[in-house]
Structure formats: C-alpha cells, structure tokens
Design a protein around this motif. Structure first.
Motif, PDB file in Angstrom:
ATOM      1  N   ILE A 122       4.519 -33.167  33.336  1.00 53.71           N
ATOM      2  CA  ILE A 122       5.580 -33.504  33.978  1.00 53.71           C
ATOM      3  C   ILE A 122       6.786 -33.377  33.435  1.00 53.71           C
ATOM      4  N   CYS A 181       6.425 -37.944  41.560  1.00 58.84           N
ATOM      5  CA  CYS A 181       5.830 -38.659  40.608  1.00 58.84           C
ATOM      6  C   CYS A 181       5.959 -39.949  40.475  1.00 58.84           C
ATOM      7  N   ILE A 182       5.115 -40.839  40.117  1.00 64.25           N
ATOM      8  CA  ILE A 182       5.092 -42.184  39.833  1.00 64.25           C
ATOM      9  C   ILE A 182       5.155 -42.615  38.310  1.00 64.25           C
ATOM     10  N   CYS A 214      -0.935 -37.551  33.134  1.00 61.02           N
ATOM     11  CA  CYS A 214      -0.866 -36.056  32.689  1.00 61.02           C
ATOM     12  C   CYS A 214      -0.599 -35.720  31.398  1.00 61.02           C
ATOM     13  N   CYS A 248       3.109 -42.305  35.758  1.00 62.43           N
ATOM     14  CA  CYS A 248       1.768 -43.022  35.370  1.00 62.43           C
ATOM     15  C   CYS A 248       1.644 -42.778  34.093  1.00 62.43           C
ATOM     16  N   GLY A 249       1.689 -41.434  33.627  1.00 60.78           N
ATOM     17  CA  GLY A 249       1.698 -40.999  32.362  1.00 60.78           C
ATOM     18  C   GLY A 249       0.434 -40.217  32.173  1.00 60.78           C
ATOM     19  N   CYS A 253      -3.708 -36.190  38.227  1.00 55.60           N
ATOM     20  CA  CYS A 253      -2.271 -36.805  38.651  1.00 55.60           C
ATOM     21  C   CYS A 253      -2.625 -37.331  40.135  1.00 55.60           C
ATOM     22  N   PRO A 254      -2.254 -38.692  40.254  1.00 55.40           N
ATOM     23  CA  PRO A 254      -2.679 -39.723  41.382  1.00 55.40           C
ATOM     24  C   PRO A 254      -2.138 -39.350  42.489  1.00 55.40           C
TER      25      PRO A 254
HETATM   26  S1  SF4 Z   1      -0.193 -37.646  36.363  1.00 56.72           S
HETATM   27 FE1  SF4 Z   1       2.013 -37.320  35.396  1.00 56.72          FE
HETATM   28  S2  SF4 Z   1       3.151 -36.069  37.279  1.00 56.72           S
HETATM   29 FE2  SF4 Z   1       1.464 -37.275  38.032  1.00 56.72          FE
HETATM   30  S3  SF4 Z   1       2.195 -39.160  38.708  1.00 56.72           S
HETATM   31 FE3  SF4 Z   1       1.615 -39.451  36.601  1.00 56.72          FE
HETATM   32  S4  SF4 Z   1       3.284 -38.967  35.317  1.00 56.72           S
HETATM   33 FE4  SF4 Z   1       3.618 -38.353  37.320  1.00 56.72          FE
END
Ligand code: SF4
Lengths: 235, 472
Positions: free
Chosen positions: B344, B315-316, B321, B318-319, B375-376
C-alpha cells in the motif's frame, strides 16, 4: 475559498450531479449487510469466556450475586489491595457492594465517585484512581465472538476508573452477552444520538504491548489485569 | 562506520542494500510478520465465510468513496451537534499550523501523542517542537523510536527494527536508569515515565481509524491504552484524519472493527476501541473539555482522478499487505524510505509525495498478488503497483525500452490472449538477449534482476497438458 469549501467542491465534483439521496444510500448499505451471515446465538456465555481468556482477560462466572460478592472480597483480600474505586450505579448499591466490602475488609478504602463534576472533585478522583488497586465498573454488553465488553462514560462511571488502576473489573449480566459487536450497533447509535454519553469504549483485554522484540507485556499504560465478572441469568 | 542512509523514498535502493545485510533485522521482521499472519489465520477462522466479510467491507468503503461529499457533510453536521469542532486542512503544513494554533490558544506546552500514521505523514512532531510545544509519543514503540530520533518501521510495530539491547541502552542513556535488556522492566519504566506525562499534559493528539457519519463519532483503535489516556486526561483532544476515514454508520463501524484487528495482529478485537462523540458532557465525570477533529486532504483527492488508483482510499491501514509481502518480509518498513511502506505504501507514496521522489517504490514488489489476496477491503494492490510502474515510465522517467515493455506488459496482464501471445514471443526472442548464464542483457529494468529464460514449454502449456491428462 476556504480549505473546507475547496475540499467540498472537489468531492462534489467527483460525484457529479447524480448524487443519490439518504434513502438510496441507506438501501445500498442494507444490501451490503444483507449478504452477511447472521452470527450464531449458540453457546454465548461459553464463547465469551473462552475468547476473553484467550485475549488475556480473565472471565469469572458467578451463579449468584452472593457468590460474586464472596469472590470479590476474597480477591481483594488476597491481593492485599489498599483501595478501590467503585462506580455509583444503582444496581451496585442494590447489591450492597460498597457496604459489604467495607464490613468485611475495614482496612480497605472504598472510593465512591463524586456526585457531579467540578475541577476539585476531578483532581481528587484522578488521584484516587491513580492509587487504587482496582476500579470496579459495569459492562453494558459483552460480545461472544471476541470476548470484548462495552463500557460507558456517564455520571455513574468515570473513564479513569477503568483506565488508571492496576486492575479493571467489569460486572456483566449474562443476559447482556450478544453474539457479535454488530448486534450492539443500534444501541450505540441511540446512546450517542440522544447524547447519553460522549464515550463508549470497547475493551478486549488488558493494556498490552509487544513493541520490544514482540515480547508480550501487559499493563504498558492501562490496567495490568482485566477481569469480567459474569453474573448468571438465574441470579 | 558510515552514516546511515537517510530515510527517503529516493534512497530506496541504498536502504534496501543496507537492510538486506542486517541479519538481526531480517530475523525480527520475519518473526513478527509470520506471527501476525499465523494469528490472523486463526482469528479469521471464526467466520465460515471470510470472503463475505471482505466483500462487505469493500462495499461499505466503496459506498463512502463514491459519496464522499455526502458522508463528510453528514459527519460534520452530527459531530458539530455533539460539540466537536470540525476543521479542514488542505495539506500537512496547514494541518500542523492549525494544531499549533489550537495548542497555543489553549495555553498548552506539552502534547501527548497517540500513534497516528497521519501525523507521521505530515511531520507533526517536528512542527510542534519548532513552535516550542513538547510532543511526546506515547505508544511504546513510537516512544522508543522518538528517543532514538528515528522513524517508525511498521504500522503496528514501529520499533520492530530495534533489539532489546539497543532499547536498553537507549533507556539507560535518556531516562537515567541502570541498563537492562528485560522487556518487562523496560516497559514498566516507560509506563512510569509516560504516566507522569499523561497526568500533566495539556493536549492529547490522536489519529482516527474511522469517523462515523450518522453519529459524528470518531473511533480510535489501540492495544496499549495510550490513546485512551491521551483522549481522557488532557483538557483538549485533537484528532487528525484523512477525509477517506469516513464510514456511514455505527453498523459499518462495527464491521470495520471486526475485520481490522483480525487482519492487523490476528487479535479478534484490539484491547481498546475508543468511540468518542464530542467533549465531556456536563454530567460526565471526566474527559476533555474540547474536541477538535482536523480533516485533511494532503494529496488524497488526487486519487479520485485516476480510476485505477481510486480504491487505494479504501485502505484501513491494517498492515496485512505488508506482513504477507515477500519484499517487506525481507527489507522491513525502513527499506522503502517512506512512512507508508509495503504494497500500500508503494501505491500511495508516489501520489502523496510525487512520482519523481517515489518512482522506485512500485518496483519493490514481485507482483505476486499476495497483498491483493489478503487485503480485508479488497484493494487490488498488485494491479495498482503495475499501474504505478506504468505511470513511472510514462512520465518520461524511465528508459524508452522500459516504457514500451511496461505498456505491453500491462496490456498482456489484462488479456489472456495477449498474455499467451507475449509468452510465446518471449520464448522465441529471448535467446537473442541471452547471456548464457540464465539471465539476459535487456536494458535497465532487468539489469539488476536475473531475468529468467522463459520456460519451454510454457507454464500455461504444461498446465493445459496436465489438466488434459487428468481429465483424460
Ligand atoms: S491490507 Fe494493506 S491496503 Fe489493505 S487495508 Fe490493510 S494496509 Fe490497507
């Protein structure tokens, strides 16, 4: 066992005995990148300008150095700026940036950066940047896919110059516009590995926030305006 | 007015109830998540093949995950060579103690903090305050949340749950200004107050978005410029990271930067990506004299033990999800009671804080799979959520019936044959539990949910028929 040793023991156990060497990992990574399409080299300047403007920055394209200087002086005059901070790059001196501004706008104070670091020089430099209407520095590269630029902390350009004043102006040569950030990774690696700098900053727009009910406000901490003056290849 | 429910994962149910009733909050969340999702679509349109971008991101982070010791060692070596001090912490308490110690040694009293989920995770602000160090959150959203004595509600928009009027009252009360609800004026006030703090703070604390093994650099991504301030003006910079934040090289970093902002806020790139390798060099004009990177475990290594959850470490943050999750869109970050919310958050909190505390979280999902699709780095979030439900009930936490059902459901999700079989069985047996109003009297899991009667004929059968018709 120290926290470090504990962690490494745990992580090494995870991999087991078949840990691949540097070469194998590098090859694996190359395979990952090989699957990506090569970014387009078409219309670099145009895309750079569009995307920077879309991100809230302001791109200004100049056909010549004279044109750039004329625009800059007009910009400073119109904004009623009292002082600016100027990076001490050789090409800035060659353009006659400091002398031309001072000659045309004698009331405007042009702060040059100190020649070397010292505690006193540092305090004075921060105070000047705090008060300045504009910090004028260089962009090492621009990226067409995002409109962002890369700036470098060095003996010729402080970090505070592009951070504390109301406006940050970066001067970019058209030839330094690359398709994508990835095209710059090799140069960044070299800069860092040869200890040329301790900080590369990618700037993609003015300082901004939308933390109050998602209303966009610029200049929350850093510059309210982010200008990039692109000087054309022919110049 | 009754006291608000405390934000803990144990209180999920009560928190959700509280939030579902708050129309302003729901409006704010819905608007914010929608805007981000729309802008994301525009920003990923730059790529003919976004899937290839996701695949590469997955490949990079997966390579790191499978070779953590190698990349951490490489990072440590190169960072140290650039004058960075790399130290290690087993858990949050140890990380806090290390940071307090560094600040005390530096004779520091005031620490400016850039936004960092990891520091929230370990309650760093409180730990500093207890030791007589004034921690100042400098991200505007975090600053607002700190003034209010609350917890951030979204990774990229921590004060999403507050209205401009509330913020106006907060500023009037704490900063001694005349009341205003104008975002521009309020932001200008915060700029003035915080600029003073930046100029006089002894220590800057930040998180880390990526730590680059081959150069020993760290990257901190932000829009406001407060991380730039925190890593430029104070004499000491302390950066806190989980060990999973590693990337192999600068090329990998640029790839992560390319996908991160696009997925998070729908920007092509964030306003500032601070790439920092060591303290100020002798000939540089400004920058910190000391840089310490604190590498923390705090339960992360536990993910390595479970093949089904391991990739949560990709997980990076990114938010995306969260933005796309129908549950998150309804209840917002605080509804989960954990610092890590959304899909997440529901996957990692039971591991980081223990299943006993967070057992309700994996259920805060419709298992629709939108999270996995967005999810990237291609984390298979919804299957992980399902697995966490399984773990929750296997740990003797749930009802026996649920344990059995969940095991069956897991097996069925994995096998098309079993799924078909189970679906048939469901339509045969469901009438036995039918209450006559479209819901069932199955125990527990479905008591608080309307368990719909299975469609007859089943969706699969209808689909088969349809495609048959079209072909024929
Ligand atoms: S989509 Fe969610 S699980 Fe995937 S990288 Fe972004 S915060 Fe992490």
């Amino acid at each position: 066992m120290s926290a470090r040793d504990e962690l490494f023991t745990r992580l090494k156990a995870d991999r087991g005995d078949d840990a691949p060497g540097d070469a194998a990992l590098a090859a694996e990574l190359d395979r990952v990148f090989a699957a990506l399409p090569v970014p387009s080299r078409e219309g670099l300047l145009q895309r750079f300008v569009e995307r920077l403007n879309e991100a809230g920055g302001e791109a200004r394209v100049h056909e010549s150095v004279e044109h750039f200087l004329g625009w800059l002086i007009g910009e400073l005059r119109d904004s009623g700026a009292a002082s600016v901070v100027l990076a001490s790059h050789k090409d800035f001196a060659e353009m006659g940036l400091s002398t031309k501004i001072s000659a045309t706008l004698p009331a405007l104070r042009v702060h040059e950066l100190p020649a070397a670091f010292s505690a006193e020089a540092h305090s004075a430099m921060i105070a000047e940047a705090e008060a300045a209407a504009m910090g004028i520095g260089r962009a090492l590269a621009g990226f067409a896919d995002s409109g962002a630029i890369a700036i470098l902390s060095s003996r010729n350009e402080s970090r505070s110059l592009s951070l504390l004043p109301e406006t940050h102006l970066a001067v970019l040569r058209e030839a330094d516009i690359l398709p994508d950030l990835g095209n710059f990774s090799h140069e960044m690696t070299e800069l860092l590995k040869t200890d040329k700098t301790s900080a590369i900053t990618l700037v993609g727009g003015p300082s901004k926030t939308a933390d109050i009910e998602k209303v966009l406000v610029t200049g929350v901490h850093g510059p309210r305006r982010f200008l990039v003056a692109v000087i054309r290849k022919s110049a | 007015m009754s006291a608000p429910v405390e934000l803990r994962p144990e209180n999920l149910r009560a928190l959700v109830h509280e939030r579902i009733g708050n129309a302003t909050l729901r409006g704010n969340i819905m608007r914010a998540t929608r805007t981000s999702l729309d802008k994301r679509l525009h920003a990923i349109d730059d790529y003919e093949d976004w899937e290839a971008m996701r695949d590469a991101a997955h490949g990079i982070k997966r390579l790191v995950l499978d070779n953590l010791a190698h990349y951490l060692e490489t990072f440590e070596r190169n960072a140290t060579a650039r004058g960075t001090r790399v130290v290690y912490a087993r858990d949050g308490a140890e990380a806090c103690a290390i940071i307090v110690d560094i600040i005390h040694r530096a004779g520091g009293r005031v620490a400016v903090k850039a936004k960092s989920m990891t520091s929230e995770e370990i309650g760093l602000g409180h730990a500093l305050a207890r030791e007589g160090i004034e921690p100042i959150e400098t991200d505007l959203g975090e600053y607002i949340v700190q003034l209010a004595g609350e917890m951030p509600s979204h990774i990229t928009a921590p004060a999403l749950h507050k209205s401009r009027e509330e913020i106006g009252r907060l500023f009037a009360e704490h900063l001694g200004i005349a009341y205003t609800s104008d975002p521009e004026t309020l932001t200008a006030v915060a700029r003035r107050v915080l600029r003073e703090k930046f100029l006089h703070a002894d220590v800057g604390i930040s998180g880390v978005n990526a730590a680059v093994a081959d150069t020993g650099a760290i990257a901190i991504v932000e829009n406001e410029g407060n991380a730039r301030m925190s890593t430029t003006l104070p004499r000491v910079h302390i950066a806190l990271m989980g060990f999973e934040k590693l990337v192999p090289d600068m090329r990998s970093l640029t790839h992560i930067v390319n996908i991160l902002a696009r997925s998070a806020t729908g920007q092509r790139i964030s306003c500032y990506t601070n790439i920092i390798a060591g303290p100020r060099k002798a000939d540089e004009l400004d920058g910190p004299e000391e840089l310490v990177v604190v590498v923390m475990d705090n339960g992360r290594a536990r993910f390595l033990d479970d093949a089904r959850l391991r990739e949560a470490l990709l997980c990076i943050r990114c938010g995306a999800c969260m933005n796309t999750c129908p549950v998150y869109q309804t209840v917002g970050g605080h509804g989960y009671g954990s610092i890590y919310a959304g899909p997440i958050g529901s996957v990692i909190t039971p591991v980081l804080q223990g299943m006993e505390r967070a057992k309700a979280m994996p259920y805060a999902s419709s298992l629709c799979g939108a999270c996995s699709d967005i999810c990237p780095v291609k984390i298979d979030l919804h299957h992980m959520l399902l697995w966490q439900r399984h773990r929750a009930v296997e740990g003797k936490l749930g009802h026996w019936f649920e344990r059995l059902a969940m095991r069956g459901f897991l097996a069925a999700m994995r096998s098309p044959f079993l799924y078909r079989f189970a679906a048939k069985a469901a339509s045969m047996f469901a009438p036995l539990f039918h209450k006559g109003d479209g819901t069932t009297r199955l125990p527990l899991w479905s008591r608080s949910r309307d368990f719909r009667m299975p469609a007859e004929p089943s969706f699969r059968d209808q689909w088969k028929e349809r495609t048959h018709e079209r072909k024929g």
